[in-house]
Design a protein around this motif. Structure first.
Motif, short mmCIF file in Angstrom:
data_model
loop_
_atom_site.label_atom_id
_atom_site.label_comp_id
_atom_site.label_asym_id
_atom_site.label_seq_id
_atom_site.Cartn_x
_atom_site.Cartn_y
_atom_site.Cartn_z
N CYS A 190 -39.77 18.26 10.92
CA CYS A 190 -38.78 17.59 10.09
C CYS A 190 -38.10 16.50 10.90
O CYS A 190 -38.29 16.41 12.11
CB CYS A 190 -37.74 18.57 9.55
N ILE A 191 -37.33 15.67 10.20
CA ILE A 191 -36.56 14.62 10.87
C ILE A 191 -35.11 14.77 10.48
O ILE A 191 -34.78 14.86 9.28
CB ILE A 191 -37.08 13.22 10.48
N ILE A 192 -34.24 14.83 11.46
CA ILE A 192 -32.81 14.94 11.17
C ILE A 192 -32.18 13.56 11.39
O ILE A 192 -32.08 13.10 12.53
CB ILE A 192 -32.13 15.98 12.09
N PRO A 193 -31.80 12.88 10.31
CA PRO A 193 -31.18 11.56 10.48
C PRO A 193 -29.69 11.72 10.77
O PRO A 193 -28.99 12.45 10.05
CB PRO A 193 -31.40 10.89 9.12
N VAL A 194 -29.21 11.07 11.79
CA VAL A 194 -27.78 11.15 12.13
C VAL A 194 -27.23 9.74 12.30
O VAL A 194 -27.98 8.79 12.56
CB VAL A 194 -27.53 11.98 13.41
N ASP A 195 -25.92 9.62 12.15
CA ASP A 195 -25.36 8.27 12.09
C ASP A 195 -24.80 7.75 13.41
O ASP A 195 -24.34 6.62 13.47
CB ASP A 195 -24.31 8.17 10.98
N SER A 196 -24.86 8.55 14.47
CA SER A 196 -24.37 8.02 15.74
C SER A 196 -25.22 8.53 16.90
O SER A 196 -25.88 9.57 16.81
CB SER A 196 -22.91 8.44 15.97
N GLN A 224 -28.87 20.98 20.96
CA GLN A 224 -28.72 22.26 20.25
C GLN A 224 -30.05 22.82 19.78
O GLN A 224 -30.29 24.03 19.85
CB GLN A 224 -27.79 22.07 19.03
N ILE A 225 -30.91 21.95 19.25
CA ILE A 225 -32.15 22.46 18.64
C ILE A 225 -33.40 22.14 19.45
O ILE A 225 -34.52 22.38 19.02
CB ILE A 225 -32.33 21.89 17.22
N GLU A 226 -33.18 21.60 20.64
CA GLU A 226 -34.30 21.18 21.48
C GLU A 226 -35.23 20.21 20.73
O GLU A 226 -36.46 20.37 20.74
CB GLU A 226 -35.07 22.40 22.00
N GLY A 227 -34.64 19.26 20.06
CA GLY A 227 -35.42 18.26 19.33
C GLY A 227 -35.63 17.02 20.18
O GLY A 227 -35.09 16.89 21.28
N ILE A 228 -36.42 16.15 19.64
CA ILE A 228 -36.69 14.87 20.31
C ILE A 228 -35.65 13.86 19.82
O ILE A 228 -35.58 13.57 18.63
CB ILE A 228 -38.11 14.39 19.98
N THR A 229 -34.86 13.34 20.73
CA THR A 229 -33.83 12.39 20.32
C THR A 229 -34.39 10.98 20.33
O THR A 229 -35.07 10.56 21.26
CB THR A 229 -32.61 12.43 21.27
N ALA A 230 -34.11 10.27 19.26
CA ALA A 230 -34.69 8.93 19.14
C ALA A 230 -33.77 8.03 18.33
O ALA A 230 -33.03 8.49 17.47
CB ALA A 230 -36.05 9.01 18.46
N GLY A 231 -33.85 6.75 18.63
CA GLY A 231 -33.07 5.82 17.82
C GLY A 231 -32.94 4.48 18.48
O GLY A 231 -33.29 4.28 19.64
N GLU A 232 -32.48 3.54 17.68
CA GLU A 232 -32.29 2.20 18.22
C GLU A 232 -30.94 1.65 17.78
O GLU A 232 -30.36 2.06 16.78
CB GLU A 232 -33.42 1.27 17.81
N ARG A 233 -30.50 0.74 18.56
CA ARG A 233 -29.37 -0.09 18.19
C ARG A 233 -29.78 -1.53 18.48
O ARG A 233 -30.26 -1.81 19.59
CB ARG A 233 -28.11 0.26 19.01
N ASP A 234 -29.66 -2.38 17.48
CA ASP A 234 -30.07 -3.78 17.62
C ASP A 234 -31.53 -3.92 18.03
O ASP A 234 -31.89 -4.82 18.80
CB ASP A 234 -29.16 -4.52 18.60
N GLY A 235 -32.36 -3.01 17.54
CA GLY A 235 -33.80 -3.16 17.75
C GLY A 235 -34.33 -2.59 19.06
O GLY A 235 -35.52 -2.66 19.32
N THR A 283 -31.51 8.32 14.95
CA THR A 283 -30.41 7.45 14.50
C THR A 283 -30.85 6.01 14.55
O THR A 283 -31.52 5.59 15.51
CB THR A 283 -29.13 7.68 15.32
N THR A 284 -30.56 5.25 13.51
CA THR A 284 -30.96 3.84 13.47
C THR A 284 -29.78 2.98 13.02
O THR A 284 -28.78 3.49 12.54
CB THR A 284 -32.13 3.61 12.49
N THR A 285 -29.95 1.67 13.19
CA THR A 285 -28.83 0.77 12.90
C THR A 285 -28.42 0.82 11.44
O THR A 285 -27.25 0.91 11.10
CB THR A 285 -29.22 -0.69 13.23
N ASN A 286 -29.39 0.75 10.56
CA ASN A 286 -29.06 0.54 9.15
C ASN A 286 -29.49 1.68 8.23
O ASN A 286 -28.77 2.08 7.32
CB ASN A 286 -29.72 -0.77 8.68
#
Lengths: 245, 245
Positions: free
Chosen positions: A49-55, A65-76, A104-107
């Protein structure tokens, strides 16, 4: 018989979402470059699954907490403190299968949160890699639809409008559409459909230039390809999972 | 040399205006059906000036104070308590010459007030009847420009985007344009330019249907005609007057 069909609206920016009756509608989150393309790809390749978060901070916290893969971008770019970025190519089957992605992503994730807060009946995500799955679902359910473009920091962008137009051109017969944004999106898509990448390049799409500047032509081309990861991500209990029919 | 050119942005809705640096920019108020078409026409036909106000009660109040002609619409019809509506055909030379028009409209005057509050360097109004006057001015002044679409109750509309596209297609060489809305507007305009009325009809523009429902085909056709009232209305000290060069 038009008045018996459900409505369809296109919100070209999160700053316009409040104009539409989100409550009880199906909202399609559209963030073609690259969040919703990556979401479809990771799930297609077997992510649990994918957990979308805002920050970013919440991404790190939940990842621990869940031993997940953290991923995301800010400004690309990969956000500071996270391990992975927002490229679909980072999530092949042999890496992501069976794992949980905290993203977590910008938009895109911000728009998803807005739709949730406004009481959307169902939230799904769409991009060219899962165009058919989105269209088949919307055509079948006979409920009001809002195509929600994630845009770029609230500014309307080309690729999300193109995807909205692609959906409309395929399924407009099922809906009552009194929405100039939708008709404009379809017109743009019809003009562009033979060569989406070429259209973005020729018309100076801001995101085209931003990602090309990072050397990400491969990402742009992939995110504009149709049905390469044709699953339907649906948001349930805080997670995006593949919708089973 | 691109970076020495001033910027140009298109705001597709008043709800997006805050995303752009209005302060010290030239803002073009665009409300094709029908406020800015009527403004150009009344001034072209000799109106002394036009006082745009944001409410019907204020329109009546000022109308009494200065013995002006009160006019305006709400939802496309003459507003209750006002004498005249928002049709350019209500303001021929033998009626309007030398007189002051006090005008309130659903979307256009509200956007003008927003631009004013945000410190716009200059506010002008644009529509197809004064397309060349707008373009000639913008090309000459070498200042940052924001094309501000009045839209319909904040929802993006077809005709205002078409006008923004018409301006861009004529003067883009003078500006640095990093704005997808602008590029999309130009693409739409190029597709439509041979027959704007036919394009609006074929693509189910919401305003086309609204005004046709009131029997106002003549108004739509007039408001999509180029350079029939080719003056440049500029906002100065609370009034719209013809800019003298």
């Amino acid at each position: 018989m038009n008045n018996t069909k459900p409505t369809l609206f296109t919100s070209l920016s999160p700053a316009l979402l409040h104009l539409y009756d989100v409550n009880n509608s199906v909202v399609v989150i559209i963030d073609v470059l690259r969040a919703t393309s990556t979401i479809a790809t990771a799930l297609y390749n077997g992510a649990k699954c994918i957990i979308p978060v805002d920050s970013v901070s919440r991404c790190i916290e939940i990842g621990k907490q869940i031993e997940g893969i953290t991923a995301g971008e800010r400004d690309g770019k990969v956000a500071e403190g996270l391990v992975h970025g927002n490229s679909p190519f980072e999530y092949p089957k042999d890496f992501i299968e069976g794992k949980t992605l905290v993203l977590t992503t910008t938009n895109g994730t911000r728009l998803l949160q807005m739709a949730l807060d406004k009481g959307a009946g169902e939230i799904i995500t769409g991009s060219f890699p899962n165009l058919s799955a989105v269209c088949d679902h919307l055509a079948a359910i006979k409920q009001p639809v809002i195509l929600g473009c994630a845009a770029w920091k609230d500014r309307v962008n080309m690729e999300d409008m193109l995807f909205a137009g692609a959906v409309i051109s395929r399924i407009k017969g099922h809906f009552s559409i009194n929405c100039d944004s939708s008709h404009l999106a379809e017109t743009i898509y019809k003009k562009a459909e033979k060569d989406l990448f070429g259209f973005m390049k020729k018309n100076d799409a801001s995101h085209y230039h931003r990602l090309m500047g990072f050397g990400l032509e491969k990402d742009i081309r992939y995110c504009l390809e149709i049905d390469t990861a044709n699953v339907l991500p649906v948001y349930r209990d805080g997670k995006l999972v593949i919708k089973e029919f």
